[in-house]
Scaffold this active site. Structure first.
Site: not given
Length: 277
Positions: A41, A117, A158
C-alpha cells in the site's frame, strides 16, 4: 507453476526515490523468475503530512511513479500488482479529492484493473496514534477481480482485511489469489496481522499475498512488515519479517482445487436469512 515476487519496502515522502525502488524491484523480480510482482500500500508516497503530500498527489494519467512502473513492467515483461498509490480524482461539479488506488499492470505495461480502497482507516489507538483516512480520501464502492499469471486475482487494500463481506464477494467470484497490500501499524500488526491473513485465505480457499510496508518512515510512522504468502489451507509459505527486500513464492494453483475438494465451504455456503425487525 507461476512464481510471485513480493516487495517489502519502506516508502518515504519523495515519490522519485520510491519510484526508483519500485523499478529496481521489477528488474529483480524478472531476474528471479517471477511472473508477477506485488508491492505494498502507498508504494509511491507515504506521508501523513497532507499539506506537504498534497502537491505530489496527482491524477492517475499524470502520476510519475505509475508511469515509470508501467515502463518497467513492459521492459521486463512482468506483471505488477501495484499495491496502491494516492491518486487525485474529481467528480463532475465536485472539488478534487483523493483515492487510495490499487493498480494491476500487465506485462505490456497496460493497466489491467483498478481498485479503490473501500474501507477507511479511522481509528484512535491506545499507543496514541490517531488516523483519519476519510478526512482526505474517498472510499471506493466496487469489487474488482482480474485474470493474471497467478489465476483470478481479487484486489483489496490494507484495512479492507477486517471486513469479511468483501472477501465473501471475492470468494463468490472464485478468486485464486487475494492481494492484500498494506501499511499496517505496529500495534495492530502484532495483534491481528497473521491471524486475519490466514483467516481470509481459509475462508476463500485461496492464496493470500500481502506485500507490506516496514520500519521507520520519513513521516515518523512505524509499520509492521511481515509480508506474507498464505496458501488456501492457511499455511504461511513466506513471512518476510522486519527487513525491507524482495521475497519469492511458488503459487501452486492445483492446491486450490485440492483444498476446495477437501473442505468445500464455498460450495456449501448459504444465503443468510434477513434479520427480523
Amino acid at each position: 507453476m507461476p512464481r510471485a515476487a513480493i516487495l517489502q519496502m519502506t516508502s518515504g515522502i519523495d515519490p522519485a526515490n520510491n519510484a526508483a525502488a519500485l523499478v529496481a524491484a521489477v528488474a529483480e523480480a524478472k531476474s528471479g523468475g517471477a511472473d508477477i510482482l506485488f508491492t505494498p500500500e502507498m508504494s509511491g508516497l507515504l506521508d501523513r503530512d497532507r499539506t506537504r503530500a498534497g502537491p505530489k498527489i496527482v491524477a492517475e494519467a499524470e502520476d510519475p511513479v505509475l508511469a515509470v512502473v508501467r515502463n518497467a513492467a513492459r521492459e521486463h515483461e512482468v506483471w505488477v500488482a501495484l499495491g496502491s498509490l494516492a491518486v487525485a480524482v474529481q467528480g463532475e461539479g465536485a472539488p478534487k479529492t483523493w483515492v487510495n488506488r490499487s493498480l494491476l499492470i500487465d506485462d505490456k505495461g497496460r493497466i489491467a484493473a483498478r481498485y479503490d480502497k473501500m474501507h477507511m482507516f479511522d481509528v484512535d489507538l491506545e499507543s496514541g496514534e490517531s488516523w483519519r483516512e476519510s478526512g482526505a480520501y474517498t472510499a471506493g464502492d466496487e469489487v474488482v477481480t482480474a485474470q493474471t499469471p497467478v489465476g483470478r486475482l481479487g484486489l483489496t487494500v490494507c484495512y479492507d482485511l477486517r471486513f469479511p463481506a468483501l472477501f465473501d464477494a471475492l470468494g463468490r467470484a472464485s478468486c485464486d489469489v487475494l492481494a492484500i497490500p498494506a501499511a499496517f501499524t505496529v500495534p495492530t500488526g502484532r495483534a491481528h496481522w497473521h491471524v486475519l491473513q490466514r483467516a481470509r485465505a481459509i475462508e476463500a480457499s485461496a492464496f493470500v499475498i500481502a506485500a507490506a510496508q516496514v520500519g521507520e518512515h520519513e513521516d515518523g510512522r512505524r509499520t509492521y512488515g511481515h509480508s506474507l504468502v498464505v496458501d488456501p489451507w492457511g499455511e504461511v509459505l513466506l513471512d518476510m519479517g522486519v527487513e525491507a527486500g524482495l521475497g519469492f513464492a511458488e503459487i501452486d494453483l492445483s492446491r486450490i482445487a485440492e483444498v476446495r475438494k477437501q473442505l468445500p465451504s464455498l460450495a456449501n455456503r448459504r444465503e443468510m436469512p434477513k434479520s427480523l425487525t
